[in-house]
Structures are given as structure tokens and as C-alpha cells.
Design an enzyme around this catalytic site. Structure first.
Site, PDB file in Angstrom:
ATOM      1  N   CYS A   1      -3.371   2.851  -5.573  1.00 12.66           N
ATOM      2  CA  CYS A   1      -2.759   3.753  -4.595  1.00 12.66           C
ATOM      3  C   CYS A   1      -1.332   4.151  -4.985  1.00 12.66           C
ATOM      4  O   CYS A   1      -0.903   5.267  -4.698  1.00 12.66           O
ATOM      5  CB  CYS A   1      -2.788   3.134  -3.199  1.00 12.66           C
ATOM      6  SG  CYS A   1      -1.904   1.560  -3.057  1.00 12.66           S
TER       7      CYS A   1
ATOM      8  N   HIS B   1       0.877  -1.166   0.000  1.00 10.86           N
ATOM      9  CA  HIS B   1       0.000   0.000   0.000  1.00 10.86           C
ATOM     10  C   HIS B   1       0.916   1.218   0.000  1.00 10.86           C
ATOM     11  O   HIS B   1       2.002   1.180   0.571  1.00 10.86           O
ATOM     12  CB  HIS B   1      -0.916  -0.001   1.233  1.00 10.86           C
ATOM     13  CG  HIS B   1      -1.889   1.132   1.246  1.00 10.86           C
ATOM     14  ND1 HIS B   1      -2.826   1.316   0.252  1.00 10.86           N
ATOM     15  CD2 HIS B   1      -2.056   2.158   2.116  1.00 10.86           C
ATOM     16  CE1 HIS B   1      -3.541   2.397   0.519  1.00 10.86           C
ATOM     17  NE2 HIS B   1      -3.098   2.928   1.644  1.00 10.86           N
TER      18      HIS B   1
ATOM     19  N   HIS C   1      -3.594   9.100   1.331  1.00 10.18           N
ATOM     20  CA  HIS C   1      -3.541   7.852   0.555  1.00 10.18           C
ATOM     21  C   HIS C   1      -4.895   7.585  -0.084  1.00 10.18           C
ATOM     22  O   HIS C   1      -5.903   8.178   0.284  1.00 10.18           O
ATOM     23  CB  HIS C   1      -3.109   6.677   1.452  1.00 10.18           C
ATOM     24  CG  HIS C   1      -4.044   6.383   2.578  1.00 10.18           C
ATOM     25  ND1 HIS C   1      -4.708   5.189   2.700  1.00 10.18           N
ATOM     26  CD2 HIS C   1      -4.433   7.124   3.648  1.00 10.18           C
ATOM     27  CE1 HIS C   1      -5.457   5.201   3.795  1.00 10.18           C
ATOM     28  NE2 HIS C   1      -5.303   6.372   4.388  1.00 10.18           N
TER      29      HIS C   1
END
Length: 175
Positions: free
Chosen positions: A127, A37, A49
């Protein structure tokens, strides 16, 4: 009231913790169980994010939701809440090939996007694409590139195995 997260960097060796100073605009790579991530550090212990509609504390559920969803939200959270118990590191990996945008522009742009709903796609709008575009002005994802390369190698390997098997069967029939 929370104070800033102790500014640490998770290393490959879990017994070693290296102290680093996080700087606004730094890319944070967080090592989840089966993927990475990505977030961008905006200062004071917070990151921006791209997250699925409902980010559950269990990353397996969140990653499944992300994969099934075609939208995500830009969130601003405490770094420690996003990282949880996972390892993480600063990874400004494209600085040598793509000059970063000015820090003030990166942070301002990230902050302006907080709360927005964005399109989400594992291969083109994930992401990593999101934070790379904030830092470099170019949306890119090495995870996707590597996965495609691995998939291509895997498909080629399977094709080679099938061809080899067929050739062996023909040879065996002729004998």
C-alpha cells in the site's frame, strides 16, 4: 448521508489533537498495531488505498490476509472507515526529494484505478508503494527499506553472537 470526516490529524501524544486541513493528493499514514497502512486523500472525506481482497474490520486479520495474498484491490472509502480508531497523519515525507505530480493528475489517476485488482507483495507492491507512485511517480516503501535494514542488522547481530560463542567455546576447550 455522511458529511466529510472532521479533518484532524492524530499526533504522537494521544491527548493532543491538531487540526489540519486535508488536501487532495495528501498521503495519509495510518498507524495500525504492527505496521502502517497508507492511503491517498482524494477530497470530500474520501481516500483511495490498496487493500487485501477482503478487508476485515480487525486489522490483524487484514494484515495476515495481505501478507498471504498476491493480489489486492484499489478501494475508495471514507477516511474514517479506513482509519477506524487508529491514529493517522498527513505524511508527504518525500516532497523535498521527489516533487509531487500535479494534484489533478494524482486524484484522476487514483480515481481511475478504483476497483482494479493489482499485484500485491509486501516487499515490492504494498500500500505504501501504491500511494507513493500516485503522488511522486515513483513506487517506494520506507517500511520495507527499514525492515530490510533491521533484518540485516539482526542477521549480522546473530552471526556476530554465534561467532563470539564459537570463539569462547574454543578458548574454553584450550584451557
Amino acid at each position: 448521508v455522511r458529511g466529510p470526516l472532521p479533518q484532524r490529524l492524530g499526533e504522537q501524544n494521544e491527548q493532543t489533537q491538531c487540526i489540519v486541513e486535508l488536501k487532495p493528493g495528501d498521503l495519509i499514514e495510518i498507524f495500525r498495531s504492527c505496521y502502517q497502512h497508507w492511503a491517498i486523500y482524494v477530497g470530500d472525506g474520501k481516500v483511495v488505498h490498496l487493500a487485501p481482497p477482503c478487508e476485515h474490520p480487525m486489522d490483524g486479520i487484514a494484515s495476515v490476509l495481505a501478507a498471504l495474498s498476491d493480489r489486492a484491490f484499489v478501494k475508495k472509502d471514507w477516511l474514517e472507515d479506513v482509519v477506524r480508531k487508529d491514529r493517522y497523519r498527513v505524511n508527504n515525507k518525500h516532497d523535498e526529494t521527489h516533487p509531487p505530480l500535479p494534484v489533478s493528475k494524482i486524484v484522476r489517476w487514483a480515481e481511475e484505478l478504483v476497483g482494479r485488482e493489482m499485484p500485491y507483495n509486501l516487499t515490492s507492491h504494498n500500500c505504501e508503494h501504491f500511494v507513493m507512485e500516485l503522488r511522486y511517480g515513483v513506487a517506494m516503501s520506507d517500511q520495507v527499506t527499514e525492515a530490510i535494514a533491521m533484518g540485516t542488522v539482526g542477521v549480522m547481530g546473530m552471526a556476530a553472537a554465534v561467532i563470539r560463542s564459537m570463539a569462547q567455546r574454543r578458548k574454553h576447550r584450550k584451557e
